[in-house]
Every structure is written in structure tokens, then in C-alpha cells.
Design a protein around this motif. Structure first.
Motif: not given
Length: 382
Positions: A111-113, A136-139, A144-146, A292-295
Motif C-alpha cells: 500500500x502507498x502508506x 492519492x490526492x483524495x485520501x 498528497x501534493x506533487x 468519496x474517493x477510490x483507486x
């Protein structure tokens, strides 16, 4: 040929999509080819029992996740955090103690974490892979920013699960070398198991009104709060239908209280976690993805596999899975969008007949075998 030594890291094996996907992947690997250590931050979760026996499970802490700040829980909660922070800051201690000084060929952040944990590994010769399951921009915990996303280019391969996420990473790639690190591989989905499980008998009370089922870990990402508020609004307008939420998580009691506060009574049901939600999914009139968000929402692929009537918010992966709205109704990612979608489901039967026709002619563009093989190809090629 010697087996490749692989370290895989993930927080726990709780009832989440990434955890389920990882266990599915492990169960479809040839055991004679790889030597795998699975390191968990917390030895807990519904999927522990599904880890194949050839995988060696290690852990930093043991026990259930502590989601409260009760006085009696604080010492253990603080100890876990301090211990994990210490091992993260001094990874050589972790690798010498818990991992017994083992030299790995591949280190895999499931996972990204786990990004920093793998990138800070003292094993400089190992090849490193990350598996990104979310936009990642909506976790919920960390948008996460750029600059933060750029750090993932420290991996040798970046596996993403949807075109949306792939496009985001490609925009930040500075050259062809970095672009070649990014690979879109759909999540392994055992469609045969889904279909077989869905056929199991299920005892449910007969109802004269339609049932909308939602499945997922109960926390803010999944939007179950707005789903229940939409139900209350529609009930007040004279529509009659049931909502069944299948899942557990740290927001369970909060959502349960919301259900009570909204006075939804028997019209809304929260079943808790189910190892086998597919009979419930098959029996429902509609599947609703309120996230609200997914991958790349695996449960949405499962709903397509079972040819369900679908209402889904416009999150990452939804348009890929639903073929831009040919296979189900995609609504605005908002409470108002869900309201319009559920209302349409009960008023516009013709459009769902059209979706059913398209679903009956649809063949999923990915398979369990292909997904597992593609990830194995990455591992073997490094």
C-alpha cells in the motif's frame, strides 16, 4: 534456480480492499518460485486466516487496532506508536532483529502508506516496488501534493490500479525512464469464486420494496453517511426502499448512531463485516457505491461480475469499470449526486433494463490470471 526472496509490507490484514487484493494475489502465486516474508505493522485482521501457508508472516505489534482514546487503552496505544516510530527511524534495528538480517531481492510496499518504510530500507541492492490502490490526492488521512507524489519515483516500479492514477503519475514523470516505472495493472479478481459464492443460499426477510446494498470498510472514504442522509430524504418524499450496509470499521458506531438519529428504523441495516458478502449482493435489487474517493473499487467489479443494477459516484476507476456509463449509472460525486441517482433508480426502470442488456453482453477486460501474471513479470524482470 534459487527462489527470489521477497519482503512485502502492509499495515495489517483488516477488512479492506487492498488487504483482500494482496491475499488474493498471494494465494495465486506458485509457492515453489518465491520465498516470501509478509511483515505487518499489526498482526490483526479478518484476512489473516487466508494467507497461504508458504508465506512467512512477521509483525511489529500484535492485537486488534485501537480506535479509541479510553484511559485503559492509552498505554498500549502509545507503546505501539513509539515502537513503530523507532523502527521507522532506525530501520537497521528492524532488519537485524525481526527480519534476522535477511537479504531480500525484492521489497514490496503493498500500500502507498508503506512508501517511506521501503524506500528507507538499509538494503540498497534490493529492487523496490509499490502498489498504489487509491487516488492519492483524495485520501482521508493525507492528501498528497506533487512533491509528495514525486517521492514514489524512488521505487523501481510503481504499480497503479487505474488509468486515472496512471495519468496523474505520468504528468509528474520528468523523463521516459520515470514514465517506464509506471505500470497499470488491474486488481486480481477471482470472478469464479465471486459467482460461486453468490450462489449460496441466503435467508433474508422478504420485502415488497427494493433493496440497495453497499459494501466496504466503514470509514469516511466510503460515504455511508451521505448514503443514509439521502435515504432519509427520499423516504420523506414518499419513496420506500431498504439500504443494507455490509462492512465494519472504526466509523461503524458513528454511522450506526447516524442511522438511529435519522430514524431509519428497519429501512436501513448494518450487518457488520461478512467474509462472504456475495449472496447479499446477488439478492439485492441495486448495488450502490457511495464512495468519496477510490483507486479502482474491486467491489464495483464484483457487482459487474454479478450483473447487478449499479449506481456509483464518479470516483477513480468507476468509468473504466462501467465503460463510461454503459454498464451502470455514474452520478456526481456528492450527496446531491447520490440523491439523484437513487431517485432515478426507483423512477426510471427503462434505463436499468438497458444497463442489464449491456451487462449480459459484457466480458470483463481483466482476469485473475492476467493480473497475477503481470505482477509476477515485474518481480521476475527486476
Amino acid at each position: 534456480m534459487a527462489k527470489k526472496k521477497i519482503l512485502i509490507r502492509i499495515g495489517s490484514l483488516r477488512h479492506g480492499g487492498a488487504e483482500k487484493v494482496l491475499v488474493t494475489f498471494l494465494n495465486n502465486l506458485p509457492r515453489e518460485k518465491y520465498e516470501i516474508d509478509l511483515l505487518l505493522n499489526l498482526y490483526s485482521g479478518k484476512y489473516l486466516g487466508e494467507v497461504p501457508v508458504f508465506v512467512n508472516v512477521l509483525y511489529l505489534n500484535k492485537g486488534e487496532m485501537i480506535t479509541t482514546n479510553r484511559t485503559q487503552d492509552l498505554p498500549r496505544k502509545v507503546y505501539r506508536k513509539v515502537y513503530q516510530a523507532f523502527l521507522k527511524k532506525f530501520p537497521k534495528v528492524l532488519y537485524k532483529s525481526i527480519l534476522n538480517g535477511k537479504q531480500y531481492d525484492i521489497e514490496f510496499a503493498a500500500i502507498h502508506g508503506m512508501r517511506d518504510d521501503i524506500l528507507n530500507s538499509p538494503l540498497k541492492s534490493s529492487k523496490k516496488i509499490v502498489w498504489i490502490h487509491n487516488d492519492l490526492r483524495k485520501t482521508h488521512f493525507h492528501n498528497y501534493n506533487d512533491a509528495e507524489i514525486r517521492k514514489f519515483f524512488g521505487f523501481d516500479k510503481i504499480v497503479v490500479i487505474s488509468e486515472h492514477i496512471k495519468n496523474d503519475f505520468e504528468k509528474l514523470a520528468r523523463n521516459d525512464f520515470e514514465r517506464q516505472k509506471i505500470l497499470r495493472i488491474y486488481n486480481p479478481l477471482d470472478t469464479e469464486k465471486v459467482i460461486a459464492s453468490a450462489g449460496k443460499p441466503l435467508e433474508i426477510a422478504k420485502s415488497n420494496v427494493p433493496t440497495f446494498v453497499a459494501i466496504g470498510t466503514v470509514f469516511p472514504q466510503k460515504g455511508f453517511d451521505r448514503l443514509l442522509r439521502v435515504q432519509r430524504r427520499l423516504l420523506d418524499e414518499g419513496f420506500s426502499f431498504n439500504v443494507k450496509i455490509i462492512g465494519d470499521g472504526y466509523d461503524f458506531e458513528k454511522i450506526k448512531k447516524l442511522k438511529e438519529d435519522l430514524n431509519l428504523g428497519d429501512y436501513a441495516e448494518m450487518t457488520g463485516f461478512s467474509n462472504d458478502p456475495y449472496p447479499h449482493l446477488k439478492a439485492a435489487n441495486f448495488f450502490v457505491l457511495s464512495s468519496r474517493y477510490e483507486g479502482f473499487p474491486t467491489v464495483l467489479s464484483e457487482a459487474v461480475t454479478l450483473k447487478k443494477n449499479i449506481i456509483a459516484t464518479d470516483v477513480s476507476g468507476a468509468r473504466e469499470i462501467l465503460e463510461n456509463g454503459n454498464l451502470g449509472l455514474i452520478v456526481e460525486n456528492s450527496e446531491e449526486g447520490l440523491y439523484e441517482g437513487l431517485k432515478k433508480a426507483m423512477q426510471d426502470h427503462e434505463i436499468f433494463l438497458e444497463y442489464q442488456q449491456n451487462l449480459n453482453n459484457h466480458v470483463l477486460p481483466f482476469s485473475l490470471e492476467n493480473s497475477v501474471r503481470e505482477i509476477m513479470d515485474i518481480i521476475d524482470g527486476l
